[in-house]
Design a protein around this motif. Structure first.
Motif, PDB file in Angstrom:
ATOM      1  N   GLU A   1      -4.684  14.010-132.517  1.00 14.87           N
ATOM      2  CA  GLU A   1      -5.884  13.667-131.759  1.00 14.87           C
ATOM      3  C   GLU A   1      -6.758  14.912-131.736  1.00 14.87           C
ATOM      4  OE1 GLU A   1      -7.380  12.253-127.306  1.00 14.87           O
ATOM      5  OE2 GLU A   1      -5.247  12.194-127.826  1.00 14.87           O
ATOM      6  N   TYR A   2      -8.032  14.757-132.075  1.00 10.28           N
ATOM      7  CA  TYR A   2      -8.918  15.904-132.164  1.00 10.28           C
ATOM      8  C   TYR A   2     -10.354  15.493-131.850  1.00 10.28           C
ATOM      9  CZ  TYR A   2     -10.212  13.961-136.724  1.00 10.28           C
ATOM     10  OH  TYR A   2     -10.646  13.123-137.731  1.00 10.28           O
ATOM     11  N   ARG A   3     -11.187  16.493-131.648  1.00 10.57           N
ATOM     12  CA  ARG A   3     -12.626  16.257-131.418  1.00 10.57           C
ATOM     13  C   ARG A   3     -13.404  17.401-132.053  1.00 10.57           C
ATOM     14  NH1 ARG A   3     -14.338  19.776-127.489  1.00 10.57           N
ATOM     15  NH2 ARG A   3     -12.764  20.538-126.019  1.00 10.57           N
TER      16      ARG A   3
ATOM     17  N   GLU B   1     -13.120  21.902-135.421  1.00 10.11           N
ATOM     18  CA  GLU B   1     -12.431  20.811-134.738  1.00 10.11           C
ATOM     19  C   GLU B   1     -11.435  21.388-133.738  1.00 10.11           C
ATOM     20  OE1 GLU B   1     -10.758  18.875-138.079  1.00 10.11           O
ATOM     21  OE2 GLU B   1     -12.497  17.580-138.441  1.00 10.11           O
ATOM     22  N   PHE B   2     -11.315  20.703-132.622  1.00 15.02           N
ATOM     23  CA  PHE B   2     -10.342  21.105-131.611  1.00 15.02           C
ATOM     24  C   PHE B   2      -9.222  20.073-131.583  1.00 15.02           C
ATOM     25  CE2 PHE B   2      -8.672  20.605-127.307  1.00 15.02           C
ATOM     26  CZ  PHE B   2      -8.171  21.878-127.083  1.00 15.02           C
ATOM     27  N   PHE B   3      -7.985  20.514-131.773  1.00 12.22           N
ATOM     28  CA  PHE B   3      -6.842  19.615-131.814  1.00 12.22           C
ATOM     29  C   PHE B   3      -6.064  19.681-130.503  1.00 12.22           C
ATOM     30  CE2 PHE B   3      -7.823  19.784-136.238  1.00 12.22           C
ATOM     31  CZ  PHE B   3      -7.328  18.606-136.781  1.00 12.22           C
TER      32      PHE B   3
ATOM     33  N   GLY C   1      -9.762  13.394-124.434  1.00 14.44           N
ATOM     34  CA  GLY C   1     -11.064  14.045-124.387  1.00 14.44           C
ATOM     35  C   GLY C   1     -12.152  13.088-124.795  1.00 14.44           C
ATOM     36  N   ASN C   2     -13.391  13.522-124.600  1.00 18.26           N
ATOM     37  CA  ASN C   2     -14.529  12.703-125.011  1.00 18.26           C
ATOM     38  C   ASN C   2     -14.664  12.715-126.524  1.00 18.26           C
ATOM     39  OD1 ASN C   2     -15.200  12.170-122.318  1.00 18.26           O
ATOM     40  ND2 ASN C   2     -16.417  14.060-122.169  1.00 18.26           N
ATOM     41  N   SER C   3     -14.987  11.571-127.067  1.00 19.01           N
ATOM     42  CA  SER C   3     -15.211  11.425-128.512  1.00 19.01           C
ATOM     43  C   SER C   3     -13.989  11.819-129.326  1.00 19.01           C
ATOM     44  CB  SER C   3     -16.419  12.260-128.963  1.00 19.01           C
ATOM     45  OG  SER C   3     -17.579  11.870-128.268  1.00 19.01           O
ATOM     46  N   SER C   4     -12.796  11.500-128.812  1.00 20.30           N
ATOM     47  CA  SER C   4     -11.572  11.800-129.554  1.00 20.30           C
ATOM     48  C   SER C   4     -11.475  10.948-130.808  1.00 20.30           C
ATOM     49  CB  SER C   4     -10.346  11.535-128.676  1.00 20.30           C
ATOM     50  OG  SER C   4     -10.150  12.576-127.756  1.00 20.30           O
TER      51      SER C   4
ATOM     52  N   GLY D   1     -17.262   9.139-132.989  1.00 14.62           N
ATOM     53  CA  GLY D   1     -15.937   8.854-132.453  1.00 14.62           C
ATOM     54  C   GLY D   1     -15.927   7.897-131.285  1.00 14.62           C
ATOM     55  N   GLN D   2     -16.980   7.094-131.109  1.00 15.18           N
ATOM     56  CA  GLN D   2     -17.096   6.256-129.918  1.00 15.18           C
ATOM     57  C   GLN D   2     -16.409   4.900-130.030  1.00 15.18           C
ATOM     58  OE1 GLN D   2     -18.406   7.115-126.923  1.00 15.18           O
ATOM     59  NE2 GLN D   2     -18.547   9.169-127.808  1.00 15.18           N
TER      60      GLN D   2
END
Length: 366
Positions: free
Chosen positions: A87-89, A96-98, A181-184, A300-301
């Protein structure tokens, strides 16, 4: 379909699908003992069967716990393992943040026996992480739905995969899992295991202008195993470049699906008891490849709104099925191209006849 052959308990899952041909047998052995995985074994005997030593399979050293009898009948064997979910954003431009990875070998899996349908030839492996510190799975689950086929045909629900009797379908489903998180976005890591020196993996992409069965989707991807001797295709994993955000998928609920390259992964052996039980000492010399399949559009919505994600893939032996234009499409194209041509020919003939008649009304001048 056989569930846990030779074992009366339901605390673990092993599902055996056996397809008998005129002179051979194809074995699919699904298991969630460790990471969910499937063994693909082709036997040159119509009478070959699966044997399981449950004591050894469930021990810390499962090597030799699963085999095909007679062993000499095995022509080809490989495996597909579903190892991790990421799962990331987006954290910034090209960054990217994982979040902490979901390791599927650490999931707790419910009994497949409750979902097994011998008539429809379907079953479902449903799991939850243990532990779940973020409580993301408090109202959700992750599942792999398996379908076997008795004949060639095409699935009804999107993406309407074309299949043969030698293939099976697996559907990856995230349902009700709360994003961290938002927009995952999510990505599934898929690993393939081949015996060294027997075959090599290739990722193929086929584009077509025909989206009759999967509207707006023009790309089909196949992860194929090719023989190193004659380049013939031994097995495959095939999918459309899309996922869906509904239990009854529609075109407008399509979720973008990307494949982030095939890489050698010999640095890590998938944690799956069924693999170690079958390959045994050969496991150390197998060739492991991995591919990440990600789901989600630019924002990612899609998953945020529906909290549902399903991705389907076909796996089997030999060449992957390839779509061709249906008779309906061929007829439409023939009419669309043939009608103007016919009108042009008729118009030309009519024009020539009119001109010839006009000149024939006058007497020739000497």
């Amino acid at each position: 379909m056989q569930y846990n052959p030779g074992w009366n308990g339901s605390s673990v899952n092993l599902l055996h699908v056996r397809a008998v041909g005129p002179s051979d047998t194809l074995h699919y052995v699904w298991s969630s003992i460790g990471a969910p995985a499937v063994l693909l074994v082709a036997s040159g005997s119509r009478n070959s069967s699966l044997r399981v030593n449950w004591t050894r399979l469930l021990s810390p050293t499962p090597a030799g716990g699963v085999w095909i009898d007679p062993p000499s009948s095995v022509i080809y064997s490989a495996a597909v393992v579903f190892t991790k979910v990421f799962e990331y954003r987006e954290a910034g431009q090209q960054e990217e943040f994982f979040y902490p990875t979901y390791d599927l070998s650490e999931f707790s899996w419910g009994s497949v026996n409750h979902t097994l349908n011998h008539t429809a030839l379907t079953a479902e492996f449903r799991g939850l992480p243990a532990p779940d510190p973020s409580s993301s799975f408090s109202n959700g689950s992750l599942a792999f739905r398996v379908t076997a086929y008795e004949a060639s045909g095409r699935d009804g629900p999107l993406p309407s995969l074309l299949h043969t009797a030698n293939s099976s379908k697996v559907e990856f489903v995230l349902a009700g899992v709360a994003p961290r998180g938002n927009s995952s976005r999510f990505a599934l890591e898929v690993a393939t295991v081949e015996e060294a020196g027997v075959a090599q993996q290739q990722l193929r992409s086929v584009r077509s202008n025909d989206d009759e069965y999967t509207p707006t989707i023009f790309e089909t991807l196949s992860l194929v195993s090719e023989s190193q001797n004659d380049s013939s295709t031994l097995s495959f994993l095939q999918w459309k470049a899309t996922a869906y955000g509904s239990r009854a998928p529609r075109r407008e609920e399509s979720i973008q699906c990307r494949s982030q390259g095939l890489q050698a992964a010999n640095w890590t052996v998938p944690v799956s008891s069924i693999l170690h039980a079958y390959f045994g000492e050969r496991m150390s010399s197998t060739h492991v490849s991995a591919i990440n399949i990600s789901f989600g559009g630019e924002d990612g919505q899609v998953y945020q709104e529906k909290r549902y994600l399903s991705w389907s893939a076909l796996l089997g032996f030999g060449q992957p099925p390839r779509d061709t234009f249906s008779p309906l499409v061929i007829s439409i194209v023939a009419v669309a191209l043939g009608t103007p041509t016919l009108l042009l020919v008729l118009g030309t003939c009519l024009l020539l006849c009119v001109q010839r008649r006009r000149y024939s009304e006058y007497e020739p001048i000497n």
